[in-house]
Design a protein around this motif. Structure first.
Motif, PDB file in Angstrom:
ATOM      1  N   ARG A 257      12.944  -7.840   7.373  1.00 15.78           N
ATOM      2  CA  ARG A 257      12.207  -7.394   6.185  1.00 15.78           C
ATOM      3  C   ARG A 257      10.913  -6.733   6.661  1.00 15.78           C
ATOM      4  NH1 ARG A 257      11.502 -10.034   0.385  1.00 15.78           N
ATOM      5  NH2 ARG A 257      13.555  -9.052   0.394  1.00 15.78           N
ATOM      6  N   LYS A 260       7.843  -0.832   3.847  1.00 14.56           N
ATOM      7  CA  LYS A 260       8.502   0.464   3.890  1.00 14.56           C
ATOM      8  C   LYS A 260       7.555   1.580   4.332  1.00 14.56           C
ATOM      9  CE  LYS A 260       8.964   3.728   1.136  1.00 14.56           C
ATOM     10  NZ  LYS A 260       9.206   4.710   0.065  1.00 14.56           N
ATOM     11  N   ASP A 332      12.112   3.197  -3.522  1.00 16.97           N
ATOM     12  CA  ASP A 332      10.824   2.982  -4.180  1.00 16.97           C
ATOM     13  C   ASP A 332      10.238   1.604  -3.904  1.00 16.97           C
ATOM     14  OD1 ASP A 332      10.869   5.542  -5.313  1.00 16.97           O
ATOM     15  OD2 ASP A 332      12.169   4.848  -6.938  1.00 16.97           O
ATOM     16  N   ASP A 333      11.021   0.697  -3.290  1.00 17.65           N
ATOM     17  CA  ASP A 333      10.524  -0.661  -3.048  1.00 17.65           C
ATOM     18  C   ASP A 333       9.417  -0.665  -1.994  1.00 17.65           C
ATOM     19  OD1 ASP A 333      12.432  -1.501  -4.794  1.00 17.65           O
ATOM     20  OD2 ASP A 333      13.876  -2.053  -3.236  1.00 17.65           O
ATOM     21  N   GLU A 334       8.516  -1.634  -2.136  1.00 21.05           N
ATOM     22  CA  GLU A 334       7.424  -1.761  -1.176  1.00 21.05           C
ATOM     23  C   GLU A 334       7.931  -2.316   0.150  1.00 21.05           C
ATOM     24  OE1 GLU A 334       3.168  -3.964  -1.282  1.00 21.05           O
ATOM     25  OE2 GLU A 334       3.960  -3.243  -3.200  1.00 21.05           O
ATOM     26  N   GLU A 335       8.872  -3.255   0.040  1.00 19.26           N
ATOM     27  CA  GLU A 335       9.466  -3.831   1.247  1.00 19.26           C
ATOM     28  C   GLU A 335      10.956  -3.551   1.258  1.00 19.26           C
ATOM     29  OE1 GLU A 335       8.052  -7.993   1.752  1.00 19.26           O
ATOM     30  OE2 GLU A 335       6.740  -6.817   3.068  1.00 19.26           O
ATOM     31  N   VAL A 336      11.504  -3.309   2.448  1.00 19.94           N
ATOM     32  CA  VAL A 336      12.952  -3.078   2.544  1.00 19.94           C
ATOM     33  C   VAL A 336      13.565  -4.060   3.531  1.00 19.94           C
ATOM     34  CG1 VAL A 336      12.918  -0.629   1.931  1.00 19.94           C
ATOM     35  CG2 VAL A 336      12.580  -1.299   4.319  1.00 19.94           C
ATOM     36  N   ASP A 351      19.137  -3.272  -1.127  1.00 17.75           N
ATOM     37  CA  ASP A 351      18.452  -4.316  -1.883  1.00 17.75           C
ATOM     38  C   ASP A 351      19.448  -5.437  -2.159  1.00 17.75           C
ATOM     39  OD1 ASP A 351      20.022  -2.912  -3.646  1.00 17.75           O
ATOM     40  OD2 ASP A 351      18.642  -3.111  -5.327  1.00 17.75           O
TER      41      ASP A 351
END
Lengths: 368, 368
Positions: A257, A260, A332-336, A351
């Motif tokens: 994790r 991004k 668009d997620d902050e964390e990938v 996700d």
């Protein structure tokens, strides 16, 4: 024909249908927009035989009629006119006069009878999604279609409806992009391949508003998109799309994790050292809590550490940095989360609900 | 060498001196920026032998030294680093390490000893004008230099100081642009020709603030511009500039006062009908209170009337529309005055004080 409409409506309509005007063609009539005021509505149409777009514009019809007019010159003239009412009038010799305030243009048109109308498609069952969703789904998958024509199916995207879920897939032999959308209403299962060009053009026209909807319906050869006052009809790509499900495994040995933005910026910097056409991989070395990225080329070398949360084994693996960048840019997620098996197996960025899945094949590298 | 400076200072400095890095050269050292920290100031220099730029940047010098580094790759790396302190360190093998947060780049440099320093110019009498004025004067004249090298003098601009007035002139055989500035302080008369490229690049660097000043000084072969922490040295173009005064007549038979924006928009629209390379003139028909503009090409025809205030005779005259557009675009006045003699004589666009004069030759046309 004589019609009056205001500049902004006309500019908007012309801009929409111009997306279906081919940049090069041997048939001059295809370079035209058809202005059709034979009925009580002013309709603009363009059609390159693969993709056709029709839109209605507000305006007053003084005299019924129609004419085909060169899209490029008509569009440029209309754009540069003062912001006011525009009068368009044609005579029996297909001469068009465009008047706005004190400016007057005379240009030659072509007979509307020579124009290829959009194919008439029977409205069967429709699939409805929001303009926002369709625009997003295209943006998040279109980058991984293949741009060469050697495999026609790879130049399009699979639209697959199964159990009320729309799955959109693109792939180019090195990676696969998948987006999943739950449909609001039940709908018959089907599988079609939509040309990438159609999706690129439609995504430019879509307003992208979450409140506005797009209705899609299908035949064996065509897909139709209806929204606002616009109809887009496109041919489909024939053939059976690639079976991708066997490539999608949910096993992994390493899960990472990561922030991004940090990862994207780091890879972006690293590619400075890679000249176009050069195939230097970025090497990712996953350890406990830290991921090291490094790249080496004739221009120099670069390395950077990024903090991560890791589950599972350590791993060293190489990628084409462009493929990572393309996928990370549209998430668009902050964390990938990255899921990896070993240095020879694909990496999955996805996700938890698998609304998006990006599969990227690794490349060989010589450990430095 | 070891220095520390913050990213924004470094990016700004590199961007300034990069304007003097040639895009193509057979001498790799010219593609470099010299980072000189041998003294107590960090200086960046680039020099293509015609144009040289040096600027100082703030920063801490931990270890004195200097190095030449490829401008393009260095500039790209610095731009993409995080917005923080950057440490630049070199070893005895001319390897440069650039560190910022956790990112570390290693690239190869060249010896600073091979770098061509700026010529040392003795500061004689200086001419001082504001950055704003210099930037404006360049913008308002640079479009009418000639871009081919067949007549070297036409690729530059005349800077002529006479009786405390600076006159800047450019011409390309079809038109002349002149801007006049009163200098604040008296100064020796002189005439030099500055390369257009130098002026284009310097105008990109100038902040354009009215409060900041530029000092200019001269030798027989060079002009120097000093402003902020930057020095720009350029070779001059040798030879005697064209005698233009005999072409500047203040006689006229027709004077037209016209709204600049209306005229510009109208000519802009008219050029839609002119394909690149096509030499269709715009024909201007000056009557009482109305000026008619018209143009005709293979694509169609256009005409438009504009209200004017006229003094003197009626006149019909043709111009290359681009030349009118170029001049009108850089004039800031709301209304402009056109002075004309006959259909074969040049048109003058100028203000009353003659702070600007644009002379444009007419073209032949067949009255339609």
């Amino acid at each position: 024909m004589k019609i009056i409409c205001n500049k902004s409506n006309l500019v908007k309509g012309v801009s929409i249908v111009s997306k279906a005007v081919p940049s090069k063609t041997t048939m001059p009539i295809l370079e035209c927009i058809l202005i059709d005021a034979t009925m009580d509505i002013i309709r603009l149409t363009a059609n390159d035989m693969e993709l056709g777009i029709q839109t209605e514009i507000e305006g007053e019809i003084i005299e019924h009629g129609m004419i085909a007019i060169d899209a490029k010159i008509f569009s440029e003239i209309v754009r540069k006119l003062p912001d006011n009412e525009i009068v368009i009038e044609t005579d029996n010799n297909l001469q068009m006069t465009i008047t706005c305030e004190k400016a007057k243009f005379d240009i030659s048109g072509k007979s509307g009878d020579d124009f290829s109308y959009l194919p008439i498609i029977e409205k069967n069952e429709t699939v409805t999604i929001s303009q926002f969703t369709l625009k997003e789904v295209i943006r998040q998958t279109i980058f991984s279609i293949a741009d060469n024509e050697s495999n026609k199916l790879m130049t399009g995207e699979l639209f697959e409806i199964q159990n009320g879920i729309l799955r959109v897939v693109s792939l180019d032999g090195h990676r696969i992009s998948i987006r999943k959308i739950e449909l609001k209403e039940p709908c018959e299962d089907r599988k079609i391949v939509v040309p990438g060009k159609t999706l690129i053009e439609i995504s430019k026209i879509l307003s992208g508003e979450a409140e506005s909807e797009v209705c899609m319906y299908f035949t064996n050869n065509h897909i139709v998109f209806e929204f606002d006052n616009t109809i887009v009809v496109s041919r489909l790509i024939e053939g059976e799309y690639f079976k991708i499900d066997q490539m999608l495994s949910s096993d992994y040995e390493t899960k990472v994790r990561i922030n991004k933005r940090e990862l994207l910026n780091c890879i972006d910097r690293a590619t400075l050292l890679v000249k176009e056409g050069d195939k230097k991989p970025i090497i990712i070395n996953i350890g406990d809590e830290v991921m090291e990225l490094r790249i080496k080329s004739q221009l120099g070398s670069m390395n950077e550490d990024i903090m991560i949360h890791k589950e599972g084994k350590d791993l060293m693996i190489g990628f084409n940095p462009k493929f990572l960048i393309d996928a990370l840019r549209v998430i668009d997620d902050e964390e990938v989360d990255l899921y990896l098996m070993n240095a020879k197996a694909p990496c999955f960025i996805k996700d938890e609900a698998e609304n998006y899945i990006y599969l990227i094949l690794p490349v060989n590298f010589n450990a430095i």
